[in-house]
Design an enzyme around this catalytic site. Sequence first.
Site, mmCIF file in Angstrom:
data_model
loop_
_atom_site.group_PDB
_atom_site.id
_atom_site.type_symbol
_atom_site.label_atom_id
_atom_site.label_comp_id
_atom_site.label_asym_id
_atom_site.label_seq_id
_atom_site.Cartn_x
_atom_site.Cartn_y
_atom_site.Cartn_z
ATOM 1 N N ILE A 136 -27.500 41.093 128.574
ATOM 2 C CA ILE A 136 -28.303 40.759 129.766
ATOM 3 C C ILE A 136 -28.485 39.237 129.827
ATOM 4 C CG2 ILE A 136 -30.496 41.147 130.950
ATOM 5 C CD1 ILE A 136 -30.952 43.537 129.051
ATOM 6 N N GLY A 187 -22.602 50.717 115.919
ATOM 7 C CA GLY A 187 -22.619 49.254 115.760
ATOM 8 C C GLY A 187 -23.811 48.588 116.430
ATOM 9 N N ASP A 201 -36.951 42.959 114.406
ATOM 10 C CA ASP A 201 -35.956 42.423 115.341
ATOM 11 C C ASP A 201 -36.567 42.254 116.740
ATOM 12 O OD1 ASP A 201 -32.897 42.021 116.000
ATOM 13 O OD2 ASP A 201 -33.636 43.441 117.493
ATOM 14 N N LYS A 205 -37.192 38.637 118.873
ATOM 15 C CA LYS A 205 -36.814 38.407 120.274
ATOM 16 C C LYS A 205 -38.047 38.071 121.106
ATOM 17 C CE LYS A 205 -32.872 41.510 119.727
ATOM 18 N NZ LYS A 205 -32.459 42.906 119.713
ATOM 19 N N GLY A 302 -24.528 46.106 120.693
ATOM 20 C CA GLY A 302 -23.121 46.529 120.721
ATOM 21 C C GLY A 302 -22.192 45.327 120.809
HETATM 22 N N1 HSE Z 1 -29.814 45.433 116.219
HETATM 23 C C1 HSE Z 1 -30.046 44.890 117.518
HETATM 24 C C2 HSE Z 1 -30.526 45.997 118.450
HETATM 25 C C3 HSE Z 1 -28.768 44.267 118.037
HETATM 26 O O1 HSE Z 1 -30.424 47.170 118.075
HETATM 27 O O2 HSE Z 1 -31.004 45.692 119.516
HETATM 28 C C4 HSE Z 1 -28.940 43.420 119.261
HETATM 29 O O3 HSE Z 1 -29.797 42.345 119.047
#
Ligand code: HSE
Length: 431
Positions: A136, A187, A201, A205, A302
């Site tokens: 995005i 992935g 994570d 962000k 991905g």
């Molecule tokens: N591991 C992260 C997710 C990858 O699942 O969003 C993308 O930042």
Amino acid sequence: MKTLGIGLLGFGTVGTGVVLGLQKNQALLENRTGLKLELRRVADLDLERDRGVSLPEGVLTRDAAAVVASPEVDIVVELIGGRNAARDLITQALQRGKPVVTANKALLAEHGAELFALAAEKGADIFFEASVGAGIPLIRALREGLVSNQIRSIYGILNGTCNYILTRMEQKGLSFATALKEAQKAGYTEADPALDIDGIDTAHKAVILASLAYGFNVPMRSVAVEGIQGLDALDLRYAAELGYRIKMLAVIEQENGEVAVRVCPTLVPVAHILASVSGEFNAVLIKGDEVGDVLCYGKGAGRDPTASAVLSDVVDAARNLVFHAARRAPGFVGYNAQGKLKAVGESDVRYYLRLTLLDKPGVFGQIATILGQHDIGLASVLQKEKSAGRQVPVVIITHHGKEKEFQAALDELDKLPVIGARTVRFRIEDF
Ligand code: HSE
């Protein structure tokens, strides 16, 4: 046609996507940019693995520092991940005045201030579109498209893995472990999937978005983070019965000049657009004072979606070099020396509570009294089973109250002899 040399650090999943994307859409990129982007060096510790893509002889090396230093490399793309090696290599590239493209949200969230300062000093660019929301074009939307807006709030489904797991549990009745395995196979996960499912994570962000939106470095330690590990399918079902879906949500809000960031599994009304975001998709709702609501939606994890964002940054870096316009679009500017964080516990919130409660006369009164003493009203109460004299699940939807009052009330509730297990709680977002 002017040619620019790319040095790729990290030939893993996303690195492979970048190589494939460059090969597949080379003519299109040349037509659109008037530039030739040439992959001149690729560094990875694993020189043997078959990634299903071939590189010209002599391009692949183990020596990442040599790639950064090579005079043939104009743009450094860092896709190693992790903190230490990546930080050193990005620093070396910036020291040489080379633009850097990175997807490394953990590094930017924790060491962004230092790296952006170095980039400014050296007159070099750091591009990081792939760090949030993968495919995005979200960073560009926030930094450029919405530059004239005061950002009121941002609500984001920012982790593809969590969203994928929650969707598969809800729609197909899969166990948490099976859904996680599927996400790993596809992935989507980090090398250490705990970063995904523990909410770290998403928090990485969220601090990048919050810092961009509010102009000061919002530190990781200021983010209240809860993961989805241990989430019971029961709560997905009860939430659905009540008209909600559980989403792993980052909420970034500013009130009276104070910024609060939280990341937690949250009940979202089924009718709200974010509730329909499923699988590995991400979506971010930005509320600006001029524009109103803006929704950005797309694949948030991905190989190819992430490569798409990386390649858009490579093009920007290349054009900035050619037009001598480095730093045309600012990486991150700390313009708000007055930026403040909201004190912990001061946010107004409301909750879904699942109590394990002894089914006997008078117990509801005890619960309501404790919540009432903390100024928390009940919006609805649902006893899920009837079993006089035994423990049963009881779901309470509350009205709004202060976060710290909820914490104190729950501490008291869980000490009552009529409560059989720790009370499960999820925030409800009304947007
Ligand atoms: N591991 C992260 C997710 C990858 O699942 O969003 C993308 O930042």
